[in-house]
Write a protein that holds these residues in place. Structure first.
Motif, mmCIF file in Angstrom:
data_model
loop_
_atom_site.group_PDB
_atom_site.id
_atom_site.type_symbol
_atom_site.label_atom_id
_atom_site.label_comp_id
_atom_site.label_asym_id
_atom_site.label_seq_id
_atom_site.Cartn_x
_atom_site.Cartn_y
_atom_site.Cartn_z
ATOM 1 N N ALA A 19 -0.191 -5.833 -5.312
ATOM 2 C CA ALA A 19 1.128 -6.462 -5.430
ATOM 3 C C ALA A 19 1.037 -7.879 -6.000
ATOM 4 C CB ALA A 19 1.814 -6.476 -4.073
ATOM 5 N N ALA A 20 0.004 -8.618 -5.688
ATOM 6 C CA ALA A 20 -0.136 -9.991 -6.185
ATOM 7 C C ALA A 20 -0.260 -10.022 -7.700
ATOM 8 C CB ALA A 20 -1.352 -10.660 -5.540
ATOM 9 N N TYR A 25 1.707 -11.048 -13.497
ATOM 10 C CA TYR A 25 2.181 -10.402 -14.727
ATOM 11 C C TYR A 25 3.597 -10.863 -15.072
ATOM 12 C CZ TYR A 25 3.457 -6.898 -18.143
ATOM 13 O OH TYR A 25 3.885 -6.282 -19.298
ATOM 14 N N ASN A 26 4.486 -10.857 -14.082
ATOM 15 C CA ASN A 26 5.864 -11.268 -14.328
ATOM 16 C C ASN A 26 5.946 -12.709 -14.830
ATOM 17 O OD1 ASN A 26 7.324 -8.894 -13.823
ATOM 18 N ND2 ASN A 26 7.434 -9.300 -11.634
ATOM 19 N N GLU A 30 7.118 -13.340 -18.545
ATOM 20 C CA GLU A 30 8.533 -13.675 -18.331
ATOM 21 C C GLU A 30 9.376 -12.418 -18.120
ATOM 22 O OE1 GLU A 30 9.800 -16.329 -21.443
ATOM 23 O OE2 GLU A 30 8.233 -17.766 -20.962
ATOM 24 N N THR A 31 8.890 -11.565 -17.241
ATOM 25 C CA THR A 31 9.588 -10.334 -16.870
ATOM 26 C C THR A 31 9.952 -10.404 -15.398
ATOM 27 O OG1 THR A 31 7.465 -9.253 -16.434
ATOM 28 C CG2 THR A 31 8.425 -8.921 -18.622
ATOM 29 N N ILE A 78 4.117 -0.376 -10.885
ATOM 30 C CA ILE A 78 3.118 -0.020 -9.874
ATOM 31 C C ILE A 78 1.782 -0.568 -10.380
ATOM 32 C CG2 ILE A 78 1.983 1.846 -8.620
ATOM 33 C CD1 ILE A 78 4.482 3.568 -9.215
ATOM 34 N N PRO A 79 1.422 -1.786 -9.953
ATOM 35 C CA PRO A 79 0.178 -2.393 -10.411
ATOM 36 C C PRO A 79 -1.034 -1.778 -9.699
ATOM 37 C CG PRO A 79 1.285 -3.847 -8.886
ATOM 38 C CD PRO A 79 2.183 -2.666 -9.084
ATOM 39 N N VAL A 80 -1.835 -1.061 -10.446
ATOM 40 C CA VAL A 80 -2.998 -0.366 -9.890
ATOM 41 C C VAL A 80 -4.253 -1.173 -10.191
ATOM 42 C CG1 VAL A 80 -4.343 1.762 -9.960
ATOM 43 C CG2 VAL A 80 -1.848 1.855 -10.149
ATOM 44 N N ALA A 81 -5.079 -1.350 -9.190
ATOM 45 C CA ALA A 81 -6.324 -2.097 -9.334
ATOM 46 C C ALA A 81 -7.483 -1.279 -8.784
ATOM 47 C CB ALA A 81 -6.235 -3.426 -8.592
ATOM 48 N N ILE A 82 -8.669 -1.643 -9.200
ATOM 49 C CA ILE A 82 -9.891 -0.996 -8.717
ATOM 50 C C ILE A 82 -10.629 -1.988 -7.827
ATOM 51 C CG2 ILE A 82 -12.143 -0.081 -9.402
ATOM 52 C CD1 ILE A 82 -10.789 1.050 -11.872
ATOM 53 N N SER A 83 -11.047 -1.527 -6.657
ATOM 54 C CA SER A 83 -11.785 -2.375 -5.722
ATOM 55 C C SER A 83 -12.887 -1.545 -5.070
ATOM 56 C CB SER A 83 -10.834 -2.926 -4.655
ATOM 57 O OG SER A 83 -10.295 -1.863 -3.892
ATOM 58 N N ASN A 84 -13.674 -2.200 -4.241
ATOM 59 C CA ASN A 84 -14.750 -1.537 -3.493
ATOM 60 C C ASN A 84 -15.615 -0.655 -4.382
ATOM 61 O OD1 ASN A 84 -13.617 -2.724 -1.226
ATOM 62 N ND2 ASN A 84 -12.465 -0.925 -0.668
ATOM 63 N N GLN A 85 -15.892 -1.141 -5.578
ATOM 64 C CA GLN A 85 -16.707 -0.347 -6.488
ATOM 65 C C GLN A 85 -18.192 -0.436 -6.140
ATOM 66 O OE1 GLN A 85 -14.761 -2.934 -7.416
ATOM 67 N NE2 GLN A 85 -15.855 -4.322 -8.728
#
Length: 90
Positions: A19-20, A25-26, A30-31, A78-85
């Motif tokens: 979410a952060a 991005y916004n 400027e969205t 829906i901001p998707v990120a990759i973690s715990n790789q």
């Protein structure tokens, strides 16, 4: 997820909603996209992606459900990120 080279052994990462990142991005673009309700988004396999040896990619199913709070005329993201790789993924 795609890798730049084939791993020597099976490797994994976790997919989740960040979410952060949407706030960043916004501001940068400027969205004013609104975060899609996170409780309506699920990832298969608890969000774990696994890249097997001798392959360079992995896929995961993301399910997006409708909900009462979702407005038809509003733009969502829906901001998707990759973690715990695994240590071999940078």
């Amino acid at each position: 997820m795609g890798l730049s080279k084939v791993p020597t052994e099976s490797t994994s990462a976790k997919v989740n909603i960040d979410a952060a990142w949407l706030d960043t991005y916004n501001k940068e673009h400027e969205t004013d996209f609104e975060l899609y309700p996170q409780d309506l988004v699920t990832f298969a396999n608890n969000g774990i992606l696994t890249v097997k040896t001798n392959t360079k990619s992995a896929e995961i199913t993301m399910t997006i459900r409708a909900g009462e709070g979702v407005q038809e005329d509003k733009a969502y993201a829906i901001p998707v990120a990759i973690s715990n790789q695994s240590s071999d993924i940078t």
